[in-house]
Design a protein around this motif. Structure first.
Motif, PDB file in Angstrom:
ATOM      1  N   TYR A 129     -60.293 -53.752 -52.116  1.00  0.00           N
ATOM      2  CA  TYR A 129     -60.479 -53.632 -50.667  1.00  0.00           C
ATOM      3  C   TYR A 129     -59.279 -54.214 -49.926  1.00  0.00           C
ATOM      4  N   PRO A 130     -58.976 -53.687 -48.732  1.00  0.00           N
ATOM      5  CA  PRO A 130     -57.826 -54.175 -47.969  1.00  0.00           C
ATOM      6  C   PRO A 130     -57.899 -55.683 -47.759  1.00  0.00           C
ATOM      7  N   SER A 131     -56.761 -56.350 -47.947  1.00  0.00           N
ATOM      8  CA  SER A 131     -56.735 -57.807 -47.878  1.00  0.00           C
ATOM      9  C   SER A 131     -55.687 -58.291 -46.891  1.00  0.00           C
ATOM     10  N   ALA A 132     -56.126 -59.185 -45.993  1.00  0.00           N
ATOM     11  CA  ALA A 132     -55.204 -59.859 -45.071  1.00  0.00           C
ATOM     12  C   ALA A 132     -55.040 -61.313 -45.468  1.00  0.00           C
ATOM     13  N   THR A 133     -55.328 -61.628 -46.738  1.00  0.00           N
ATOM     14  CA  THR A 133     -55.329 -63.004 -47.220  1.00  0.00           C
ATOM     15  C   THR A 133     -54.529 -63.116 -48.520  1.00  0.00           C
ATOM     16  N   ASN A 134     -54.706 -64.237 -49.199  1.00  0.00           N
ATOM     17  CA  ASN A 134     -54.081 -64.435 -50.511  1.00  0.00           C
ATOM     18  C   ASN A 134     -55.066 -64.160 -51.641  1.00  0.00           C
ATOM     19  N   PHE A 135     -56.111 -63.389 -51.362  1.00  0.00           N
ATOM     20  CA  PHE A 135     -57.067 -63.024 -52.403  1.00  0.00           C
ATOM     21  C   PHE A 135     -57.525 -61.584 -52.213  1.00  0.00           C
ATOM     22  N   PHE A 136     -58.160 -61.035 -53.241  1.00  0.00           N
ATOM     23  CA  PHE A 136     -58.695 -59.675 -53.211  1.00  0.00           C
ATOM     24  C   PHE A 136     -60.205 -59.700 -53.417  1.00  0.00           C
ATOM     25  N   PHE A 137     -60.880 -58.779 -52.743  1.00  0.00           N
ATOM     26  CA  PHE A 137     -62.287 -58.494 -53.016  1.00  0.00           C
ATOM     27  C   PHE A 137     -62.305 -57.182 -53.780  1.00  0.00           C
ATOM     28  N   ILE A 138     -62.952 -57.199 -54.948  1.00  0.00           N
ATOM     29  CA  ILE A 138     -62.794 -56.097 -55.897  1.00  0.00           C
ATOM     30  C   ILE A 138     -64.151 -55.551 -56.319  1.00  0.00           C
ATOM     31  N   GLY A 139     -64.263 -54.232 -56.364  1.00  0.00           N
ATOM     32  CA  GLY A 139     -65.483 -53.573 -56.795  1.00  0.00           C
ATOM     33  C   GLY A 139     -65.349 -53.011 -58.201  1.00  0.00           C
ATOM     34  N   THR A 140     -66.414 -53.169 -58.989  1.00  0.00           N
ATOM     35  CA  THR A 140     -66.406 -52.714 -60.386  1.00  0.00           C
ATOM     36  C   THR A 140     -67.291 -51.494 -60.625  1.00  0.00           C
ATOM     37  N   LYS A 141     -67.984 -51.015 -59.609  1.00  0.00           N
ATOM     38  CA  LYS A 141     -69.001 -49.977 -59.801  1.00  0.00           C
ATOM     39  C   LYS A 141     -68.457 -48.705 -60.450  1.00  0.00           C
ATOM     40  N   PRO A 142     -67.249 -48.209 -60.071  1.00  0.00           N
ATOM     41  CA  PRO A 142     -66.746 -46.979 -60.696  1.00  0.00           C
ATOM     42  C   PRO A 142     -66.623 -47.063 -62.216  1.00  0.00           C
ATOM     43  N   LEU A 143     -66.515 -48.282 -62.739  1.00  0.00           N
ATOM     44  CA  LEU A 143     -66.364 -48.454 -64.184  1.00  0.00           C
ATOM     45  C   LEU A 143     -67.706 -48.627 -64.888  1.00  0.00           C
ATOM     46  N   GLY A 144     -68.788 -48.680 -64.111  1.00  0.00           N
ATOM     47  CA  GLY A 144     -70.106 -48.831 -64.717  1.00  0.00           C
ATOM     48  C   GLY A 144     -70.342 -50.186 -65.345  1.00  0.00           C
ATOM     49  N   ILE A 145     -69.679 -51.209 -64.842  1.00  0.00           N
ATOM     50  CA  ILE A 145     -69.833 -52.560 -65.367  1.00  0.00           C
ATOM     51  C   ILE A 145     -70.126 -53.500 -64.210  1.00  0.00           C
ATOM     52  N   THR A 146     -71.060 -54.408 -64.392  1.00  0.00           N
ATOM     53  CA  THR A 146     -71.353 -55.352 -63.325  1.00  0.00           C
ATOM     54  C   THR A 146     -70.263 -56.414 -63.253  1.00  0.00           C
ATOM     55  N   SER A 147     -70.125 -56.982 -62.063  1.00  0.00           N
ATOM     56  CA  SER A 147     -69.133 -58.048 -61.911  1.00  0.00           C
ATOM     57  C   SER A 147     -69.504 -59.257 -62.753  1.00  0.00           C
ATOM     58  N   GLY A 148     -70.805 -59.503 -62.932  1.00  0.00           N
ATOM     59  CA  GLY A 148     -71.223 -60.636 -63.751  1.00  0.00           C
ATOM     60  C   GLY A 148     -70.716 -60.534 -65.170  1.00  0.00           C
ATOM     61  N   GLU A 149     -70.798 -59.335 -65.733  1.00  0.00           N
ATOM     62  CA  GLU A 149     -70.297 -59.119 -67.099  1.00  0.00           C
ATOM     63  C   GLU A 149     -68.792 -59.367 -67.157  1.00  0.00           C
ATOM     64  N   LEU A 150     -68.099 -58.834 -66.164  1.00  0.00           N
ATOM     65  CA  LEU A 150     -66.641 -58.938 -66.154  1.00  0.00           C
ATOM     66  C   LEU A 150     -66.192 -60.383 -65.954  1.00  0.00           C
ATOM     67  N   VAL A 151     -66.836 -61.076 -65.019  1.00  0.00           N
ATOM     68  CA  VAL A 151     -66.477 -62.467 -64.742  1.00  0.00           C
ATOM     69  C   VAL A 151     -66.730 -63.340 -65.969  1.00  0.00           C
TER      70      VAL A 151
END
Length: 364
Positions: free
Chosen positions: A297-319
């Protein structure tokens, strides 16, 4: 404890706690190893300047004495940096401290605080600490503010609204005109948290003389690399500043923090160099993350907000997978009304970014 004494009193300790405090969740210390790639807190990955380190060292032999009251000379230094008047500056032990102080002077038990979600969790937590009621208003799908929904949720009990801009955790920046529209339509206290101001250079601090209900929050934790020192500040009208200081501790920040902050404010070239390095890494990371199939997602900071849904994996699994590789990011899946597919990661050093991408690639 000495075991030679036994109390004869029969005290029901639970009956002494405030009921609204009992609803709060217990805190747990989470170990973050020295060798971990720490991208979970939005910290600046670079150490403070040598001038800051020198100022800390020079102040160390004076810590047998109390600091000056109300932040002392740091108040004038922040006024010079921001273009505000010293009497418009309030210094606190990080922005978290100021958030709670604001609520203490404006909320009575049962009063409401508007929170466009997802947003910084401390707003809701501090509201509950002072026995207020958090009123959650969902953002739009692109995480921008839903102005109509906000106005619709206002009641006579609405006393404060918190707006992080750029927003945390979603990193997006709300246009100035939308913030002005809220200031025009709401007669409650409007707190605009500009913790990441130095990364986006967008501010409404110039409006505190126009809107008496406006409070702008800033921090030295992020772009100045002083997260461990804990210094935040507010810019607002002198009357609100006076009331905030009335209930604040006499020494809101310690002597070492004052010295470190003053030195950091003087060494702006070093700050800008660090920000430039972050910005240079930013586009490279976006490209690499999108190539992996993630939504950035567009970021105006020093961090990113990221979505995992297109890959069919939950963020909990990835984290969890990243954590096993000693790479720490923040999981937002299933939190604050979100689907289970979102995490936040800070931009680290080039070396940290590479290790992060390698850990991601091995999972995906």
């Amino acid at each position: 404890m000495n075991g030679n004494y036994a109390s004869t009193l029969n005290i029901n300790l639970d009956s002494l706690f405030n009921e609204h405090i009992k609803t709060l969740t217990s805190k747990k210390a989470i170990a973050r190893g020295d060798n971990a790639i720490r991208l979970d807190k939005g910290e600046l990955p670079y150490p403070p300047s040598l001038k800051v380190v020198q100022a800390i060292a020079e102040t160390a032999h004076q810590i047998n004495r109390y600091p000056n009251v109300l932040g002392g000379s740091l108040r004038a230094a922040l006024a010079e940096y921001t273009g505000a008047k010293p009497e418009q500056i309030v210094i606190g032990n990080g922005s978290d401290d100021l958030i709670e102080l604001i609520l203490k002077i404006f909320l009575k038990p049962g009063d409401e605080v508007l929170l466009p979600r997802p947003t910084f969790f401390v707003y809701g937590f501090a509201t509950r600490v002072v026995n207020g009621i958090p009123i959650k208003v969902d953002r739009k799908k692109d995480f921008s503010l839903d102005l109509d929904a906000i106005v619709h949720r206002v009641t006579p009990k609405t006393k404060v609204i918190f707006l992080a801009n750029p927003n945390n955790p979603t990193a997006n920046l709300e246009p100035r005109k939308n913030l002005i529209e809220i200031l025009e339509k709401l007669d409650c206290i409007v707190v605009i948290d500009e913790c990441y101001y130095e990364f986006c250079r967008e501010t409404v601090a110039d409006l505190v003389d126009i809107y008496p209900n406006l409070i702008v929050l800033r921090s030295l934790s992020k772009s100045f690399g002083l997260a461990g020192i804990r210094v935040g500040y507010a810019i607002t009208n002198p009357k609100i500043a006076d009331y905030l200081y009335r209930i604040a501790q006499l020494f809101p920040v310690n002597k070492v923090a004052i010295a470190a902050s003053r030195a950091a404010l003087k060494d702006r070239e070093y700050i800008q160099d660090n920000i430039k390095q972050i910005q240079q890494s930013k586009q490279q990371l976006i490209t690499a993350l999108e190539e992996l199939g993630l939504v950035v997602y567009p970021s105006a900071t020093n961090f990113f907000f990221i979505g995992t849904k297109p890959l069919g994996i939950t963020s909990g699994e990835l984290v969890q997978s990243l954590q096993e590789k000693n790479v720490l990011v923040a999981d937002f899946g299933g939190k604050q009304g979100l689907e289970p597919y979102y995490f936040r990661t800070a931009i680290g050093t080039p070396e940290e970014n590479q290790l992060f991408l390698e850990a991601l690639s091995s999972k995906l």
